[in-house]
Design an enzyme around this catalytic site. Structure first.
Site, short mmCIF file in Angstrom:
data_model
loop_
_atom_site.label_atom_id
_atom_site.label_comp_id
_atom_site.label_asym_id
_atom_site.label_seq_id
_atom_site.Cartn_x
_atom_site.Cartn_y
_atom_site.Cartn_z
N CYS A 1 1.31 6.14 0.80
CA CYS A 1 2.20 7.25 1.20
C CYS A 1 2.98 7.87 0.05
O CYS A 1 3.03 9.10 -0.08
CB CYS A 1 3.22 6.77 2.23
SG CYS A 1 2.66 5.48 3.33
N ASP B 1 -0.15 -3.50 9.22
CA ASP B 1 -1.56 -3.08 9.31
C ASP B 1 -2.53 -4.22 9.60
O ASP B 1 -3.59 -4.00 10.17
CB ASP B 1 -2.00 -2.41 7.99
CG ASP B 1 -1.43 -1.01 7.83
OD1 ASP B 1 -0.59 -0.62 8.67
OD2 ASP B 1 -1.81 -0.33 6.86
N GLU C 1 12.80 27.52 15.15
CA GLU C 1 13.48 28.15 16.30
C GLU C 1 12.47 28.49 17.39
O GLU C 1 12.81 28.59 18.57
CB GLU C 1 14.28 29.39 15.88
CG GLU C 1 13.45 30.57 15.44
CD GLU C 1 14.35 31.74 14.98
OE1 GLU C 1 15.09 32.25 15.81
OE2 GLU C 1 14.30 32.10 13.79
N GLY D 1 -12.78 11.93 8.24
CA GLY D 1 -12.06 13.03 8.87
C GLY D 1 -10.69 12.60 9.34
O GLY D 1 -10.07 13.26 10.16
N THR E 1 3.65 2.85 7.98
CA THR E 1 4.73 2.10 7.34
C THR E 1 5.95 1.90 8.25
O THR E 1 6.42 0.77 8.39
CB THR E 1 5.14 2.84 6.05
OG1 THR E 1 4.05 2.76 5.16
CG2 THR E 1 6.38 2.23 5.42
N TYR F 1 -6.63 10.78 8.35
CA TYR F 1 -5.48 11.13 7.53
C TYR F 1 -5.85 11.17 6.03
O TYR F 1 -5.55 12.13 5.33
CB TYR F 1 -4.40 10.06 7.62
CG TYR F 1 -3.53 10.01 8.84
CD1 TYR F 1 -2.25 10.53 8.82
CD2 TYR F 1 -3.96 9.36 9.99
CE1 TYR F 1 -1.41 10.42 9.91
CE2 TYR F 1 -3.13 9.24 11.09
CZ TYR F 1 -1.85 9.77 11.05
OH TYR F 1 -1.03 9.65 12.12
N THR G 1 0.82 -1.21 0.00
CA THR G 1 0.00 0.00 0.00
C THR G 1 0.86 1.26 0.00
O THR G 1 0.63 2.18 -0.80
CB THR G 1 -0.93 0.01 1.23
OG1 THR G 1 -1.76 -1.15 1.17
CG2 THR G 1 -1.79 1.26 1.26
N CYS G 2 1.85 1.31 0.86
CA CYS G 2 2.62 2.55 1.01
C CYS G 2 3.26 2.98 -0.30
O CYS G 2 3.11 4.12 -0.72
CB CYS G 2 3.70 2.35 2.08
SG CYS G 2 4.83 3.74 2.18
P1 NDP Z 1 -8.65 6.83 9.91
O1 NDP Z 1 -8.97 5.77 10.88
O2 NDP Z 1 -7.56 7.79 10.20
O3 NDP Z 1 -9.94 7.68 9.59
C1 NDP Z 1 -11.16 7.10 9.30
C2 NDP Z 1 -12.18 8.20 9.33
O4 NDP Z 1 -13.43 7.68 8.93
C3 NDP Z 1 -12.35 8.80 10.70
O5 NDP Z 1 -12.53 10.19 10.55
C4 NDP Z 1 -13.61 8.12 11.21
O6 NDP Z 1 -14.33 8.88 12.12
C5 NDP Z 1 -14.39 7.99 9.92
N1 NDP Z 1 -15.37 6.91 9.95
C6 NDP Z 1 -15.14 5.60 10.19
N2 NDP Z 1 -16.28 4.90 10.09
C7 NDP Z 1 -17.24 5.78 9.77
C8 NDP Z 1 -18.64 5.67 9.53
N3 NDP Z 1 -19.27 4.51 9.61
N4 NDP Z 1 -19.32 6.79 9.23
C9 NDP Z 1 -18.70 7.99 9.16
N5 NDP Z 1 -17.40 8.15 9.38
C10 NDP Z 1 -16.67 7.07 9.68
O7 NDP Z 1 -8.44 6.04 8.57
P2 NDP Z 1 -7.90 6.47 7.17
O8 NDP Z 1 -8.66 5.58 6.26
O9 NDP Z 1 -7.91 7.93 6.96
O10 NDP Z 1 -6.40 5.99 7.25
C11 NDP Z 1 -6.08 4.64 7.63
C12 NDP Z 1 -4.77 4.60 8.35
O11 NDP Z 1 -3.73 4.83 7.42
C13 NDP Z 1 -4.63 5.69 9.39
O12 NDP Z 1 -4.99 5.20 10.64
C14 NDP Z 1 -3.18 6.06 9.34
O13 NDP Z 1 -2.52 5.39 10.39
C15 NDP Z 1 -2.69 5.55 8.02
N6 NDP Z 1 -2.33 6.69 7.16
C16 NDP Z 1 -1.27 7.44 7.52
C17 NDP Z 1 -0.90 8.52 6.75
C18 NDP Z 1 0.26 9.35 7.18
O14 NDP Z 1 1.06 8.89 7.98
N7 NDP Z 1 0.39 10.57 6.69
C19 NDP Z 1 -1.61 8.89 5.55
C20 NDP Z 1 -2.74 8.04 5.27
C21 NDP Z 1 -3.06 6.99 6.05
P3 NDP Z 1 -14.01 8.91 13.68
O15 NDP Z 1 -12.69 9.59 13.83
O16 NDP Z 1 -15.13 9.70 14.25
O17 NDP Z 1 -13.97 7.49 14.14
#
Ligand code: NDP
Length: 461
Positions: free
Chosen positions: A48, A305, A443, A178, A313, A180, A42-43
């Site tokens: 990423c 994962d 800084e 909401g 990653t 990442y 995936t990464c």
């Molecule tokens: P996240 O778990 O970060 O976000 C999932 C989002 O979906 C949350 O906002 C969650 O809300 C919402 N959600 C989940 N279920 C529902 C639902 N049934 N209805 C409405 N909203 C819902 O997952 P991502 O898919 O964004 O990313 C997966 C993982 O990948 C992350 O945990 C991260 O660790 C990794 N990642 C890291 C990155 C980086 O390092 N820059 C970049 C991309 C991914 P709520 O918060 O309210 O539960």
């Protein structure tokens, strides 16, 4: 003694799997590794790395605008989405090649196929139908975007997987989530000129991050033109003559050319044969492991994962290295999941390590909070309305720095470095006696001498 075809068979050629396979092979172990899609996982293939390339692409329009403040007249610019996709695909193919080369040169045998466990120590290579045996098996199959089939019209939606291969740049996109992925893609598409709406069920984006980062980022995103709908979810998606229509629970109706669901990821454990050998999974389908990444079956480990510990990653790679230390170097090593620095590649970026003010306030009696909000130097001449926010959370009792949170340019780069200080147990006094690098934004991290406010028994004073 039983003899096996392989000392180690790895299922899944992503960050964790490739690292475990490559290093074990380099130590002289006979290693097989199977990947059903593309080596790199995936990464590298659809996470990423291509995401960061898209982030760079999406920042150019602002760079062109900012150049005027520095005396440049930039001519008319044109953007070609197909050119970006082609350049990105070429780079990803190069990286995949490097991953393969690393495995190959260390003597690991690669199989481009789905693999499933069919019995103790037995793995079926689906493409050839061949079964192989291995003394140890590592499962590192990662996760996949949750398709949320319960949403009416979810079949019309894309996930981050498809976002990397769209034939044309959408005119308007609605992104649900909401976390990442939702936040990063909202910024990417908006930067590329797509009319972007983000819908999130909670009261503020990026649950779990420090509140000042969440609020300031969301405000910055709105200023850049992203429409953010909070406390709302997609009720349905339907096709129209021109594209898609999104209805939300709170009564919004939005037209979009694409709708992207970024509502979490689920572990890839379906039909993997785990039940055949009794590997335990939790209710989300993630493989349950102990402190050493061992499953409940003595010859099977799981990394990355698929175990849903911390989906990052570097964490998967670290877990793989701990597996190698423990199993092949006679040096039992548990993965260390404490104080992981991380970045959200939004615009501006968030870089963070350690506890948010909210979590620290629950755990410690008294906090000192140092908060700086300022206009970055580059924005002075460009005239861009933006703010950098830096925040340090300190335990008042022993002055230990509990968390550092940065919103601004290169915040991810800063989080990496300040992460070393926190990992080494730095106190605020260590920060104070560190000479500033001038003129930089960072800084500020070593020149905030007086707390902005204190938090006592959970309340700001
Ligand atoms: P996240 O778990 O970060 O976000 C999932 C989002 O979906 C949350 O906002 C969650 O809300 C919402 N959600 C989940 N279920 C529902 C639902 N049934 N209805 C409405 N909203 C819902 O997952 P991502 O898919 O964004 O990313 C997966 C993982 O990948 C992350 O945990 C991260 O660790 C990794 N990642 C890291 C990155 C980086 O390092 N820059 C970049 C991309 C991914 P709520 O918060 O309210 O539960």
């Amino acid at each position: 003694m039983t003899s096996y075809d392989y000392d180690l068979f790895v299922i899944g050629g992503g960050s964790g799997g490739v690292r475990a396979g490559r290093v074990a092979a380099g130590l002289g172990k006979k290693v097989g590794i199977a990947e059903e899609y593309r080596f790199g996982g995936t990464c590298v293939i659809r996470g990423c790395v291509p995401k960061k390339l898209f982030v760079y692409a999406s920042q150019f329009p602002e760079h062109f605008e900012d150049a005027a403040g520095y005396g440049y007249t930039v001519g008319e610019s044109r953007f070609s989405w197909p050119d970006l996709i082609a350049a990105k695909d070429k780079e990803i193919a190069r990286l995949e090649g490097l991953y393969r080369k690393g495995l190959d040169s260390n003597g690991a045998e690669m199989f481009d196929t789905r693999a499933e466990i069919v019995g103790p120590h037995r793995v079926l290579l689906k493409a050839s139908g061949k079964e192989v045996t291995a003394e140890k098996i590592v499962i590192a199959v990662g996760g996949t975007p949750n398709p949320h089939v319960e949403i009416p019209g979810s079949e019309h939606c894309i996930s981050s997987n498809e976002a990397f291969h769209l034939e044309e740049l959408p005119k308007a996109i609605v992104i649900a989530g909401g976390g990442y992925i939702a936040v990063e893609f909202a910024n990417i598409f908006n930067g590329l000129g797509v009319e972007t709406t983000l819908i999130y069920r909670g009261p503020e984006i990026l649950r779990g991050f420090d509140n000042d980062m969440r609020v300031n980022l969301r405000e910055a995103m709105e200023k850049k033109g992203i429409r953010v709908l909070l406390n709302d979810v997609i009720a349905s998606v339907s096709k129209t003559g021109e594209g898609l229509s999104v209805k939300t629970d709170r009564g919004h109706e939005l037209a979009a050319s694409q709708v992207m669901l970024a509502l979490g990821r689920t572990p890839n454990t379906g039909s993997l044969g785990l039940e055949t050998v009794g590997v335990e999974t939790d209710k989300s389908g993630a493989i349950v492991v102990d402190d050493y990444s061992r499953t409940n079956v003595d010859h099977i480990w799981a990394l990355g994962d698929v175990t849903d510990r911390v989906q990052l990653t570097p964490v998967a790679i670290h877990e793989a290295m701990c597996f190698i230390e423990t199993e092949y170097k006679n040096n039992p090593t548990k993965p260390d999941h404490d104080l992981i620095a991380t970045a959200v590649f939004s615009q501006p970026e968030i870089g963070t390590v350690g506890l948010s003010e909210e979590v620290a306030a629950e755990r410690f009696e008294e906090l000192e909070v140092y908060l700086a909000k300022f206009r970055p130097m580059k924005a002075t001449l460009s005239g861009r309305e933006e703010r950098t926010v830096m925040k340090i959370i300190v335990n008042a009792a022993d002055r230990k720095v509990l968390g550092v949170h940065i919103l601004g340019h290169e915040a991810g780069e800063m989080a990496q470095l300040v992460g070393i200080a926190l990992k080494a147990g730095a106190t605020k006094d260590d920060f104070d006696r560190t000479m500033a690098v001038h003129p930089t934004a960072s800084e500020e991290l070593v020149t905030m001498y007086q707390p902005t406010y204190r938090v006592k028994s959970g309340a700001r004073v």
